[in-house]
Motif scaffolding. Structure first.
Motif, mmCIF file in Angstrom:
data_model
loop_
_atom_site.group_PDB
_atom_site.id
_atom_site.type_symbol
_atom_site.label_atom_id
_atom_site.label_comp_id
_atom_site.label_asym_id
_atom_site.label_seq_id
_atom_site.Cartn_x
_atom_site.Cartn_y
_atom_site.Cartn_z
ATOM 1 N N GLY A 81 7.599 5.028 14.668
ATOM 2 C CA GLY A 81 7.348 4.810 12.864
ATOM 3 C C GLY A 81 9.207 5.280 13.097
ATOM 4 N N ASP A 82 9.184 5.117 12.068
ATOM 5 C CA ASP A 82 10.446 5.797 11.231
ATOM 6 C C ASP A 82 10.728 7.738 10.914
ATOM 7 N N PRO A 83 10.706 8.003 11.656
ATOM 8 C CA PRO A 83 11.223 9.213 11.395
ATOM 9 C C PRO A 83 11.777 10.247 10.369
ATOM 10 N N LEU A 84 13.119 9.310 9.533
ATOM 11 C CA LEU A 84 13.248 9.458 8.458
ATOM 12 C C LEU A 84 12.710 9.726 7.364
ATOM 13 N N GLN A 85 11.144 8.727 7.627
ATOM 14 C CA GLN A 85 10.096 9.687 6.650
ATOM 15 C C GLN A 85 9.611 10.768 6.682
ATOM 16 N N ARG A 86 10.179 11.177 6.898
ATOM 17 C CA ARG A 86 9.456 12.974 7.153
ATOM 18 C C ARG A 86 10.292 13.636 6.730
ATOM 19 N N GLU A 87 10.069 14.302 5.762
ATOM 20 C CA GLU A 87 11.204 15.179 4.420
ATOM 21 C C GLU A 87 11.886 16.347 5.600
ATOM 22 N N ASP A 88 10.746 16.471 6.189
ATOM 23 C CA ASP A 88 10.571 17.889 6.855
ATOM 24 C C ASP A 88 11.444 17.766 8.382
ATOM 25 N N LEU A 89 11.825 16.325 8.789
ATOM 26 C CA LEU A 89 12.686 16.099 9.918
ATOM 27 C C LEU A 89 13.797 16.819 10.269
ATOM 28 N N GLU A 90 14.895 17.403 8.888
ATOM 29 C CA GLU A 90 16.092 18.118 9.497
ATOM 30 C C GLU A 90 15.129 19.779 9.916
ATOM 31 N N GLU A 91 14.165 20.460 9.258
ATOM 32 C CA GLU A 91 13.749 21.257 9.869
ATOM 33 C C GLU A 91 13.009 21.467 11.245
ATOM 34 N N LEU A 92 12.684 20.203 11.692
ATOM 35 C CA LEU A 92 12.152 20.134 12.913
ATOM 36 C C LEU A 92 13.226 20.347 13.774
ATOM 37 N N ILE A 93 13.989 19.587 13.425
ATOM 38 C CA ILE A 93 15.199 19.567 14.149
ATOM 39 C C ILE A 93 15.947 20.661 14.341
ATOM 40 N N ALA A 94 16.654 21.784 13.225
ATOM 41 C CA ALA A 94 16.981 22.673 13.265
ATOM 42 C C ALA A 94 15.962 23.756 14.634
ATOM 43 N N TYR A 95 14.876 23.570 14.667
ATOM 44 C CA TYR A 95 13.481 24.589 14.728
ATOM 45 C C TYR A 95 13.938 24.125 16.505
ATOM 46 N N ALA A 96 13.784 23.237 16.819
ATOM 47 C CA ALA A 96 14.194 22.852 18.274
ATOM 48 C C ALA A 96 15.279 22.949 19.486
ATOM 49 N N ALA A 97 16.089 22.518 17.942
ATOM 50 C CA ALA A 97 18.055 23.237 18.310
ATOM 51 C C ALA A 97 17.943 25.327 18.550
#
Length: 376
Positions: A81-97
């Motif tokens: 799909g399109d990951p941008l459809q998740r509003e929490d994508l940035e929070e997931l990225i920050a957590y993984a980083a």
């Protein structure tokens, strides 16, 4: 954080990681949502524009990230799909980083992919972004993606990536319909200032089941072009679902020093479905690959570590002695891992079947080999 602050770190594909594939994959791909506005002709997920209420939640996603890090995997990619459809994508990225993972994402080229969203992703800790370009012209790309304007949006995203200093990857799929486009595609990709070009050979699954794969001869033709391109460009060129490219290179460069000088560091064994690679779908189901959708467990009730290390399917895919047909007796089986396990499965239903489009598995080659043996 300044945009260039993370630039000193090597990009995802130039970084070298020592990973025991029996214990952990080099990368985990998590399909954070299957929803997408595009309707690409090759889509393995057959994505539609609707979010699934059973998607992993933010908390479940963070738990998955913890397990991926604990397993020893260095790379994690958020896809769709399109990951941008998740509003929490940035929070997931920050957590993984923050956990120490290298993080990439593959957004669809729709109106959601804005300059502001790219800034937000970068600030969250994104290491690399990939966009898909599948034809050298807007008309043909848009026809393939089934949405007018997607090519223009990809070009705009590439411009913003350069401006914002976001390392850019381009993904391109090749099949029998566009083999002749390689040179034009290479020229286009080179002009975009990418750090990485991922050349993906079609796996006929999902919507892609209606598309024609490259023939064995066409694979060889493209392998030769990829080899020549790798020598003259500054970005990394990687082949996906064409693991027998490693066999091609091993035959062309008989000594490892020459191969290393022309193609740099390559993993000891090919990354393949279940062998250095692991896929988690939007509902938590774990498979060896998104192109090999064999459910081996769900992260909601079983650790991804246990699934990857102990699932019968995963363990079998890491055992070259189980390969069948010409791959089972090939001298290169430990070099290329038997070609694309996903393509073999898609076309035969057997995860251990021979790679359908390797020149060494073709009837003409097998017949010639038998004749040669009879002369001994």
């Amino acid at each position: 954080m300044r945009f260039g602050e993370r630039q000193s770190k090597p990009n995802l594909q130039r970084a070298r990681f020592a990973v025991d594939f029996d214990q952990a994959p080099l990368l985990v791909i998590w399909e954070v949502t299957r929803s997408c506005e595009l309707a690409c002709l090759h889509c393995r997920a057959e994505a539609i524009q609707r979010r699934d209420p059973l998607e992993l939640s933010l908390a479940e996603g963070k738990s998955l990230i913890d397990e991926v890090h604990k397993m020893g995997t260095p790379l994690m990619i958020f896809t769709g799909g399109d990951p941008l459809q998740r509003e929490d994508l940035e929070e997931l990225i920050a957590y993984a980083a923050s956990a120490g993972l290298r993080v990439g994402t593959i957004p669809a080229t729709t109106d959601r992919l804005t300059r502001e969203r790219m800034i937000s992703l970068r600030k969250a800790g994104l290491d690399q972004m990939a966009i898909s370009i599948d034809a050298p012209t807007a008309a043909r790309h848009d026809d393939f993606r089934q949405v007018e304007g997607s090519f223009a949006k990809a070009m705009q995203a590439a411009e913003w990536a350069r401006e914002l200093e976001i390392p850019l990857q381009v993904n391109s799929v090749f099949g029998a319909w566009n083999v002749s486009d390689f040179d034009a595609m290479a020229e286009l990709v080179t002009s975009l200032g990418v750090v990485f070009w991922e050349v993906f050979f079609l796996v006929p699954t999902g919507r892609g089941g209606d598309l024609p794969c490259c023939s064995a001869d066409e694979f060889e033709q493209l392998f030769a072009q990829l080899d020549q391109l790798s020598k003259r460009v500054s970005f990394k060129v990687k082949v996906t679902e064409g693991q027998h490219y490693r066999r091609f290179l091993a035959d062309r460069y008989r000594d490892h020093a020459t191969l290393a000088a022309t193609h740099g560091h390559m993993p000891r064994v090919a990354v393949n479905a279940g062998r250095g690679f692991c896929f988690v779908d939007h509902t938590g189901v774990v498979s060896p690959s998104g192109f090999m959708p064999i459910p081996c467990g769900n992260v909601r009730d079983r650790s991804i570590i246990d699934i990857y290390r102990n699932s019968e399917t995963f363990r079998g895919l890491r055992n070259p002695d189980l390969l069948k047909g010409a791959c089972g007796t090939c001298d290169h089986r430990n070099v290329c891992g038997g070609g694309s396990r996903a393509r073999a499965y898609a076309m035969t239903g057997d995860i251990h079947a021979q790679e359908p489009f390797c020149i060494l598995t073709q009837p003409a080659h097998q017949a010639a080999e038998q004749i040669n043996k009879s002369d001994l």
